[in-house]
Design a protein around this motif. Structure first.
Motif, PDB file in Angstrom:
ATOM      1  N   ILE A   1       0.849  -1.188   0.000  1.00  0.00           N
ATOM      2  CA  ILE A   1       0.000   0.000   0.000  1.00  0.00           C
ATOM      3  C   ILE A   1       0.886   1.239   0.000  1.00  0.00           C
ATOM      4  CG2 ILE A   1      -1.695   1.339   1.309  1.00  0.00           C
ATOM      5  CD1 ILE A   1      -2.998  -1.233   2.140  1.00  0.00           C
ATOM      6  N   ILE A   2       0.581   2.158  -0.917  1.00  0.00           N
ATOM      7  CA  ILE A   2       1.303   3.416  -1.058  1.00  0.00           C
ATOM      8  C   ILE A   2       0.307   4.555  -0.860  1.00  0.00           C
ATOM      9  CG2 ILE A   2       2.706   4.844  -2.598  1.00  0.00           C
ATOM     10  CD1 ILE A   2       3.402   2.292  -4.155  1.00  0.00           C
TER      11      ILE A   2
ATOM     12  N   HIS B   1      -7.190   5.852   5.205  1.00  0.00           N
ATOM     13  CA  HIS B   1      -7.767   4.788   4.378  1.00  0.00           C
ATOM     14  C   HIS B   1      -6.710   3.730   4.076  1.00  0.00           C
ATOM     15  CE1 HIS B   1     -11.729   6.586   2.957  1.00  0.00           C
ATOM     16  NE2 HIS B   1     -11.201   7.547   3.707  1.00  0.00           N
ATOM     17  N   GLY B   2      -5.549   4.190   3.610  1.00  0.00           N
ATOM     18  CA  GLY B   2      -4.478   3.254   3.309  1.00  0.00           C
ATOM     19  C   GLY B   2      -4.005   2.510   4.539  1.00  0.00           C
ATOM     20  N   LYS B   3      -3.898   3.220   5.670  1.00  0.00           N
ATOM     21  CA  LYS B   3      -3.394   2.586   6.895  1.00  0.00           C
ATOM     22  C   LYS B   3      -4.359   1.522   7.407  1.00  0.00           C
ATOM     23  CE  LYS B   3      -0.163   6.047   8.452  1.00  0.00           C
ATOM     24  NZ  LYS B   3       0.451   6.729   9.604  1.00  0.00           N
TER      25      LYS B   3
ATOM     26  N   TRP C   1       4.477   5.175   3.162  1.00  0.00           N
ATOM     27  CA  TRP C   1       3.747   6.402   3.477  1.00  0.00           C
ATOM     28  C   TRP C   1       4.642   7.558   3.043  1.00  0.00           C
ATOM     29  CZ3 TRP C   1      -0.278   3.779   4.015  1.00  0.00           C
ATOM     30  CH2 TRP C   1      -0.379   2.686   4.883  1.00  0.00           C
ATOM     31  N   ILE C   2       4.298   8.224   1.974  1.00  0.00           N
ATOM     32  CA  ILE C   2       5.134   9.282   1.405  1.00  0.00           C
ATOM     33  C   ILE C   2       4.835  10.594   2.119  1.00  0.00           C
ATOM     34  CG2 ILE C   2       5.711  10.584  -0.667  1.00  0.00           C
ATOM     35  CD1 ILE C   2       5.195   8.135  -2.309  1.00  0.00           C
TER      36      ILE C   2
ATOM     37  N   LEU D   1       2.343  11.151  -6.326  1.00  0.00           N
ATOM     38  CA  LEU D   1       3.249  10.230  -5.634  1.00  0.00           C
ATOM     39  C   LEU D   1       4.345   9.691  -6.549  1.00  0.00           C
ATOM     40  CD1 LEU D   1       0.798   8.217  -3.350  1.00  0.00           C
ATOM     41  CD2 LEU D   1       1.880  10.447  -2.988  1.00  0.00           C
ATOM     42  N   GLU D   2       4.064   9.610  -7.864  1.00  0.00           N
ATOM     43  CA  GLU D   2       5.069   9.090  -8.802  1.00  0.00           C
ATOM     44  C   GLU D   2       6.277  10.008  -8.903  1.00  0.00           C
ATOM     45  OE1 GLU D   2       1.940   9.726  -9.519  1.00  0.00           O
ATOM     46  OE2 GLU D   2       0.951   7.982 -10.435  1.00  0.00           O
TER      47      GLU D   2
END
Length: 364
Positions: A206-207, A219-221, A235-236, A244-245
């Motif tokens: 998950i990113i 949500h991702g966490k 986690w950026i 993010l890219e």
């Protein structure tokens, strides 16, 4: 009732670029299909696929000569293949993978209208193409879902027990949970990833960006907490929803992940395997009565949930959240990039500049 709800959800959740950022051209003699604005490449094939709902959708297949894995990429809400073409080439090159991306029904030059059920049929057609046309095997495929694309990705992954891996990029817990921090799953919700993710059997990466103001990082966490086979998440710090890219750690972490999942299981690091949970109901079955969501079960297991800095974090308790008018205004936007794409070409130019910058970052 279900059809009406699906139609309403589609109006809130899907904003395909208008006009589409590309057109298709087909040579009469050879039947070769190309995308306008992009020169033909020997390792790229443009094709039309027919879904089980009888829609013709467009797909792009990028071949890498040394690939041992194939990525099936489900893009975000306010994008189409014309904006993602260069990114697909870069991902294939740097990750050494074959890659197939596709436009949902109603996106780009794909026929039909966007809806939850149509996206499920779309990804199934793309997966079938990889198996039957390109000879890929289930255990060689990595499903990649960005934002709204996490919906069809998780749905398909929950039904394929032998996948190589799954990547979820800025994923959502569910459509309704993007707009409101509800504690249970309602029958009219769409993309119920929170209920399906525990049934994904392969490694999941998950990113998510910590400054995402469209789909909160919580949500991702929470999805990561619910994964059965967890991989080190990314986690950026300062990352938003659509950039993010451009962070160097994005491609580095992806490379590490792909390299790891391509190893035999005996050579991989030991990941935590969660206990099995009760079977999830189908997202399309709108007539079943609502049940308590999986996030409630998670809270019962963890009596002392960790503190987080995120606004909507379910582990902090949704009942403590104070809503502002700004929050409700944000909730009216779509599930992904939310704001309807501008009709001029400024957005396309920005996307191309971002890819150019991405080239420089990854090359460094």
């Amino acid at each position: 009732m279900g059809g009406v709800t699906s139609s309403m959800a589609a109006k809130l959740a899907f904003f395909p670029p208008q006009p589409p950022t590309y057109e298709l051209e087909e040579e009469a003699e050879s039947g070769l299909v190309t995308m306008t604005r992009f020169p033909h490449r020997e390792n790229v094939e443009i094709m039309r696929l027919t879904t089980r709902r009888n829609h013709q959708i467009v797909a792009v297949y990028v071949r890498h000569p040394m690939a041992v894995s194939t990525v099936l990429y489900s893009h975000g809400n306010a994008a189409d293949l014309g904006q993602l073409y260069d990114l697909f080439l870069q991902l294939s090159f740097h990750l050494r993978v074959n890659l197939l991306g596709y436009d949902y029904s109603g996106y780009g030059q794909s026929a039909g209208k966007p809806s939850e059920n149509n996206t499920y049929a779309d990804i199934e057609a793309a997966y079938k193409c990889l198996i039957e046309k390109f000879g890929a095997k289930e255990e060689e495929i990595i499903l990649y879902g960005q934002s709204v694309g996490s919906g069809p990705t998780v749905d398909l992954a929950s039904r394929l027990p032998n996948l190589r891996a799954v990547v979820l990029h800025s994923p959502i817990l569910s459509g309704l949970r993007v707009m409101y921090p509800v504690k249970r799953t309602y029958w009219f919700d769409i993309y119920k990833n929170i209920d399906k993710i525990p049934h994904v059997n392969c490694p999941v990466l998950i990113i998510h960006g910590t400054a995402d103001d469209v789909v909160d990082c919580s949500h991702g966490k929470q999805l990561w907490e619910l994964c059965r086979e967890k991989y080190e998440p990314l986690w950026i710090k300062g990352g938003k929803h659509c950039d993010l890219e451009l962070y160097p750690e994005y491609i580095k972490h992806l490379k590490k992940f792909v390299t790891t999942v391509e190893k035999p299981r005996s050579e991989r690091p030991i990941w935590r395997i969660a206990d099995r949970v009760e079977p999830s109901r189908r997202s399309t079955d709108c007539m079943e009565p609502p049940r308590r969501s999986t996030d409630r079960k998670l809270k019962l297991r963890n009596k002392e949930p960790p503190k987080t800095e995120h606004r909507y974090s379910s582990v902090d308790g949704f009942d403590k959240i104070k809503f502002s008018l700004d929050h409700f205004e944000k909730s009216r936007r779509s599930v992904d990039c939310l704001e309807r794409p501008r009709k001029n070409m400024d957005q396309i130019e920005r996307g191309r500049k971002s890819v150019d910058r991405l080239d420089r970052i990854w090359a460094g």
